[in-house]
Design an enzyme around this catalytic site. Structure first.
Site, short mmCIF file in Angstrom:
data_model
loop_
_atom_site.label_atom_id
_atom_site.label_comp_id
_atom_site.label_asym_id
_atom_site.label_seq_id
_atom_site.Cartn_x
_atom_site.Cartn_y
_atom_site.Cartn_z
N GLU A 128 0.64 -1.16 0.05
CA GLU A 128 -0.15 0.01 0.01
C GLU A 128 0.81 1.24 0.07
O GLU A 128 1.80 1.25 0.46
CB GLU A 128 -0.81 0.03 1.35
CG GLU A 128 -1.80 -0.96 1.07
CD GLU A 128 -2.79 -1.25 2.38
OE1 GLU A 128 -3.85 -1.36 2.21
OE2 GLU A 128 -2.31 -1.15 3.57
N CYS B 286 3.31 8.55 1.34
CA CYS B 286 3.88 7.45 2.52
C CYS B 286 4.16 6.46 1.84
O CYS B 286 3.24 5.87 1.34
CB CYS B 286 2.88 7.43 3.57
SG CYS B 286 3.36 6.35 5.00
N CYS C 121 6.46 -6.95 7.07
CA CYS C 121 7.86 -6.72 8.05
C CYS C 121 8.37 -7.72 8.69
O CYS C 121 7.64 -8.68 9.21
CB CYS C 121 7.29 -5.62 8.98
SG CYS C 121 8.69 -4.72 9.66
N CYS D 217 6.31 -5.12 16.06
CA CYS D 217 6.01 -4.14 17.01
C CYS D 217 4.63 -4.15 17.47
O CYS D 217 3.83 -4.29 16.63
CB CYS D 217 6.13 -2.42 16.35
SG CYS D 217 8.15 -2.33 15.90
N CYS E 175 1.47 -2.34 15.77
CA CYS E 175 1.45 -1.94 14.29
C CYS E 175 0.90 -3.13 13.47
O CYS E 175 1.26 -4.61 13.66
CB CYS E 175 2.89 -2.02 13.93
SG CYS E 175 3.01 -1.71 12.21
N CYS F 254 -1.21 5.90 10.39
CA CYS F 254 0.19 5.01 10.77
C CYS F 254 -0.22 3.63 11.44
O CYS F 254 -1.25 3.56 12.13
CB CYS F 254 0.81 5.69 11.75
SG CYS F 254 1.45 7.36 11.31
N1 SAH Z 1 9.12 0.39 9.86
C1 SAH Z 1 9.39 1.70 10.19
C2 SAH Z 1 8.40 2.67 9.21
C3 SAH Z 1 6.97 2.12 9.14
S1 SAH Z 1 5.98 2.53 10.35
C4 SAH Z 1 9.50 2.19 11.48
O1 SAH Z 1 8.80 1.27 12.44
O2 SAH Z 1 9.61 3.45 11.78
C5 SAH Z 1 5.78 4.21 10.41
C6 SAH Z 1 5.24 4.72 11.81
O3 SAH Z 1 4.06 4.38 12.09
C7 SAH Z 1 6.24 4.34 12.97
O4 SAH Z 1 6.85 5.25 13.65
C8 SAH Z 1 5.39 3.22 13.62
O5 SAH Z 1 5.96 2.93 14.97
C9 SAH Z 1 4.22 3.91 13.64
N2 SAH Z 1 3.06 3.25 13.88
C10 SAH Z 1 2.87 2.00 13.73
N3 SAH Z 1 1.73 1.39 14.17
C11 SAH Z 1 1.01 2.45 14.63
C12 SAH Z 1 -0.21 2.45 15.30
N4 SAH Z 1 -1.18 1.49 15.27
N5 SAH Z 1 -0.62 3.88 15.59
C13 SAH Z 1 0.21 4.91 15.35
N6 SAH Z 1 1.40 4.72 14.83
C14 SAH Z 1 1.77 3.43 14.52
FE1 SF4 Z 2 7.62 -3.00 11.00
FE2 SF4 Z 2 5.27 -1.83 12.13
FE3 SF4 Z 2 7.52 -2.25 13.54
FE4 SF4 Z 2 7.68 -0.43 11.77
S1 SF4 Z 2 6.26 -0.31 13.37
S2 SF4 Z 2 9.17 -1.89 12.07
S3 SF4 Z 2 6.44 -1.51 9.96
S4 SF4 Z 2 6.47 -3.73 12.69
#
Ligand code: SAH
Ligand code: SF4
Length: 425
Positions: free
Chosen positions: A122, A135, A142, A146, A149, A398
């Site tokens: 996406e 974005c 991935c 996290c 996420c 995000c």
């Molecule tokens: N993998 C990279 C970039 C993609 S995620 C990273 O982790 O930085 C982009 C941003 O969205 C990151 O800061 C991530 O922590 C945040 N993010 C992920 N899931 C989220 C959620 N459910 N609500 C708000 N931010 C989130």
């Molecule tokens: Fe991967 Fe989501 Fe963690 Fe970014 S925030 S490193 S996309 S699992």
């Protein structure tokens, strides 16, 4: 062997880079999108042009592909009429396929895209009064998970190639009608005010005036520093003055903290850095950003302090997702300030209200809590704006990105989480 891409396979130590050639096509033609000038010249020479002609044609084709956005060789008017079918027989100008385009009530747009070999990913466009941010995804899925996420619940399917990464920016320009017609041509109204660079500099010079797409963030699906070479090669084309011509100052790469690749990011790409910090203690960060078990807070913050190019004029963004009763106390805010000052970081903090998704185990902090947290950081002299969630109604905010094709059962998710943790060691 082509130089286009490396694919990482998650392993017990770090993902192992495995060479990947240009994605082969059934009809034998080669897709040029994502390739730099030198590689295009090599392919033209291999197809029979002499070295000088190959170099000249590669320069022209590069300009048409990335600067003017043409999708057919026939439109390349400074290339001889007889040469154009010769090119079309051997090469193609690929774009990722658009499976679905969605529009949010707040103007945010999300596209579900598909690679030539059938994987879905996406990209999201977020318009604001003074800028428009694309974005961009770096991987399908991935390797990290996290806890907050949605993408983290997907298996890593594969790295995106440079063509699939730069192709996202090209598709956005298509959709927004923002390709320049070239020096000397009359330009569409949306391009009025475009600061168009006609010399041979290798960096972009578009100004924000009158344009929709002004900024790029590598914050879509995936961890860009686990697909370093492809992200670098794609961004070099995006930054090339004769390519997509976006300044490196308008590009931000976000990492969850892949410490060993951070210096290279500054040296070899030179874009702005954002770090997904999200917690200030080992205990909490280990839980919500599991890569912390491998590269801890001290190592991460030291790598930020050493980031090439960071200064008060180009500060590092620390992203901090606001999770109720997890990382959002006054004490957390004070510890955040202490850490940023201890490492003398030129920092700004971006507070991200948690965006929910089905099955998430966290809740978003209350608006009052987020405001208080922001005040504490701000009163210490560090800017700490709260990011307004965008595109939540179409799951474009995000951490909400996850393609429908990848939905897994709870049992599969638990097994994957175990596998990923084992891989992190
Ligand atoms: N993998 C990279 C970039 C993609 S995620 C990273 O982790 O930085 C982009 C941003 O969205 C990151 O800061 C991530 O922590 C945040 N993010 C992920 N899931 C989220 C959620 N459910 N609500 C708000 N931010 C989130
Ligand atoms: Fe991967 Fe989501 Fe963690 Fe970014 S925030 S490193 S996309 S699992």
């Amino acid at each position: 062997m082509a130089d286009t891409s490396l694919m990482s396979i998650p392993g017990h130590v770090d993902p192992v880079p495995v060479p990947r050639d240009v994605t082969p096509r059934a009809d034998g033609r080669v897709d040029l999108v994502g390739l730099p000038r030198g590689r295009i010249a090599e392919l033209f020479a291999a197809a029979g042009l002499d070295a000088k002609a190959a170099k000249l044609r590669a320069k022209q084709v590069f300009h048409w592909l990335y600067h003017r956005g043409v999708t057919e060789f026939e439109a390349m008017t400074d290339i001889a009429k007889t040469m154009r079918p010769w090119l079309a027989e051997r090469f193609v100008i690929g774009r990722p396929e658009i499976v679905l385009a969605q529009h949010s009530s707040d103007g945010t747009r999300k596209w579900l895209l598909r690679t030539a070999d059938g994987h879905e990913f996406e990209m999201v466009f977020i318009p604001d009064a003074d800028r428009g941010t694309l974005c961009v995804s770096s991987q399908v899925g991935c390797t990290l998970n996290c806890r907050f996420c949605h993408t983290g619940t997907m298996r890593l399917v594969r790295n995106l190639t440079p063509g699939e990464i730069v192709g996202q920016v090209m598709l956005a320009r298509d959709a927004l009608g923002e390709w320049p017609r070239g020096a000397g041509d009359s330009r569409p109204a949306t391009m009025a005010g475009l600061d168009f660079d006609e010399d041979e500099s290798d960096e972009g010079h578009y100004s924000a005036d009158g344009r929709l797409l002004t900024n790029i963030v590598m914050m879509g699906m995936g961890e860009p520093l686990y697909n370093f070479d492809n992200v670098r090669d794609a961004l070099k084309i995006v930054m090339d003055g004769d390519g997509l011509a976006l300044s490196k100052r308008r590009i931000t790469l976000s990492t969850s903290g892949v410490v060993p690749q951070m210096a290279r990011c500054g040296e070899e790409i030179g874009v702005n850095l954002a770090v997904s910090l999200h917690a200030v203690s080992k205990e909490v960060r280990d839980e919500i950003v599991p890569i912390n078990r491998k590269y801890g807070l001290d190592e991460l913050l030291q790598a930020c302090a050493d980031y090439p190019g960071a200064s008060n004029a180009r500060r590092i963004t620390f992203e901090y997702v606001m999770l109720k009763d997890k990382n959002d106390s006054d004490a957390d805010a004070r510890e955040l300030v202490r850490l940023l000052k201890h490492y003398k970081l030129p920092a700004k903090v971006n507070l991200i209200p948690f965006n929910p998704w089905p099955g998430a185990i966290y809740e978003c902090s209350t608006p009052e809590r987020i405001r208080r947290f922001s005040e504490i950081v701000f009163e210490a002299g560090i800017s700490a704006p709260v990011r307004t969630p965008r595109g939540r109604d179409i799951d474009a905010a995000c951490g909400q990105l996850k393609t429908a094709a990848q939905k897994l059962s709870r049992a599969e998710l638990d097994r994957l989480a175990d596998e990923k943790q084992a891989a992190l060691g």
